[in-house]
Design an enzyme around this catalytic site. Structure first.
Site, PDB file in Angstrom:
ATOM      1  N   LEU A   1      41.108  43.383  42.153  1.00 17.61           N
ATOM      2  CA  LEU A   1      41.006  44.686  42.801  1.00 17.61           C
ATOM      3  C   LEU A   1      40.581  45.773  41.818  1.00 17.61           C
ATOM      4  O   LEU A   1      40.758  45.630  40.608  1.00 17.61           O
ATOM      5  CB  LEU A   1      42.354  45.031  43.445  1.00 17.61           C
ATOM      6  N   PRO A   2      40.033  46.893  42.330  1.00 17.69           N
ATOM      7  CA  PRO A   2      39.450  47.901  41.441  1.00 17.69           C
ATOM      8  C   PRO A   2      40.430  48.760  40.654  1.00 17.69           C
ATOM      9  O   PRO A   2      40.099  49.239  39.579  1.00 17.69           O
ATOM     10  CB  PRO A   2      38.643  48.793  42.405  1.00 17.69           C
TER      11      PRO A   2
ATOM     12  N   THR B   1      42.321  44.883  36.617  1.00 18.36           N
ATOM     13  CA  THR B   1      42.699  45.614  35.403  1.00 18.36           C
ATOM     14  C   THR B   1      43.413  46.879  35.844  1.00 18.36           C
ATOM     15  O   THR B   1      42.796  47.794  36.394  1.00 18.36           O
ATOM     16  CB  THR B   1      41.461  45.974  34.561  1.00 18.36           C
TER      17      THR B   1
ATOM     18  N   LYS C   1      43.785  43.365  27.798  1.00 14.77           N
ATOM     19  CA  LYS C   1      42.523  43.726  28.455  1.00 14.77           C
ATOM     20  C   LYS C   1      42.148  45.179  28.176  1.00 14.77           C
ATOM     21  O   LYS C   1      40.978  45.505  27.921  1.00 14.77           O
ATOM     22  CB  LYS C   1      42.638  43.488  29.963  1.00 14.77           C
TER      23      LYS C   1
END
Length: 335
Positions: A102-103, A133, A208
């Site tokens: 997902l964004p 992220t 990340k």
């Protein structure tokens, strides 16, 4: 955790015991993995990254139950015989292993905890892997909510971009209960060539965020160096060749060069379309900024990179790939 003692793969009457480690080469492990592989896997989020990731699961023989907020992106999967759900809750009702891509943090919270979210129908013992992220603190909160339902949550953000997603060569940075890592690894290895256990929930996100901060800095540096060289009379392809055989070489110069025409198959040679959006990079740099503030860590270049990508978003670059920073520096003359 009670959830670590659950069974997975029950949707088709085949059981996968996830609470006990086995030697990799044992017959029990091989048979268990083979049986689990025949059970459906849920996949939520079929954007630039999620689409090829889901396709790689299909290539490895996993039946999928899919959901995306934009139904049109599910059509090709439905035509290929995969199931399409009407909500994240329906995915959770039909699959006990689910991957989300997902964004943003807000999207993740909605998909997991919303009115029609995963947690409304999640089954005990389910394994939920979030490859978005997002803020590490959000991952930790989601993990707590998932644990209350008797399921397991792991954060597993990715690196490598759309190209690696298509080729199945992503790097996964995984945070969560170590005893559950092998169960997650089985799925993630179908989509990536590197699956790394980082520690407790949230550590995958932290890794990340650090990676993407460095990526943004190196992309800006590559764009500046290329722009300086071109304005000094150097041929861009020649300059890129020199950089890539010298100490300045980096992923942004040798794999994802930001100068149009230097490389084929990258966004810079396609009017900066596709790839990893400037808005998403600005978001990730914001996460790095938040993390730096909470840990009292100086990130001088990271903060400057954040400012640059925020300016790009305000100047009409929000829908372009993040390598469009070259175009921004060349055309906008911001400094």
């Amino acid at each position: 955790m009670a959830a670590s003692l659950g069974f997975r793969g029950a949707a088709s009457g085949l059981w996968y015991w996830s609470g006990r480690r086995r030697p990799v080469g044992s017959l029990a492990a091989v048979c268990s993995r083979s049986m689990a592989s025949k059970t459906p896997v849920g996949f939520i989020g079929l954007g630039n990254m999620g689409n090829p990731m889901a396709k790689n699961l299909m290539k490895h023989g996993y039946p999928l139950i899919l959901y995306d907020v934009f139904p049109d992106v599910c059509k090709e999967f439905k035509e290929a015989g995969e199931q399409v759900a009407s909500s994240p809750a329906e995915v959770a009702e039909k699959a006990d292993r689910i991957i989300t891509m997902l964004p943003s943090s807000m999207n993740a919270v909605e998909v997991y905890s919303g009115a029609n979210g995963i947690l409304k129908k999640v089954k005990k013992g389910s394994l939920l892997i979030d490859s978005s992220t997002i803020d590490p603190s959000v991952s930790k909160e989601l993990a707590k909510e998932v644990e209350k339902m008797g399921a397991v949550f792991m954060d597993a953000p990715v690196s490598g971009g759309v190209g690696a997603a298509r080729s199945g060569n992503l790097t996964f940075m995984v945070g969560g209960v170590e005893d559950e890592f092998a169960a997650a690894q089985e799925l993630l290895e179908c989509m990536g060539s590197n699956v790394v256990y980082c520690g407790a929930v949230g550590t995958g996100q932290s890794a990340k965020i650090c990676n993407n901060m460095l990526l943004a800095i190196s992309m800006i540096g590559t764009a500046e160096a290329m722009n300086l060289g071109i304005r000094s009379g150097l041929d861009p392809k020649l300059l890129a060749k020199i950089l890539n055989m010298s100490s300045g070489r980096c992923w942004s110069s040798d794999t994802y060069n930001p100068v149009p025409g230097v490389m084929h198959g990258v966004p810079s040679s396609n009017n900066y379309q596709g790839g990893f959006g400037t808005t998403l990079m600005a978001k990730d740099l914001g996460l790095a900024q938040d993390s730096a503030t909470s840990t009292k860590t100086p990130i001088l270049l990271g903060s400057l990179a954040h400012q640059i990508y925020r300016m790009m978003c305000s100047k009409g670059y929000s829908k372009k790939d993040f390598s469009s920073v070259f175009q921004y520096l060349r055309e906008e003359e911001p400094f």
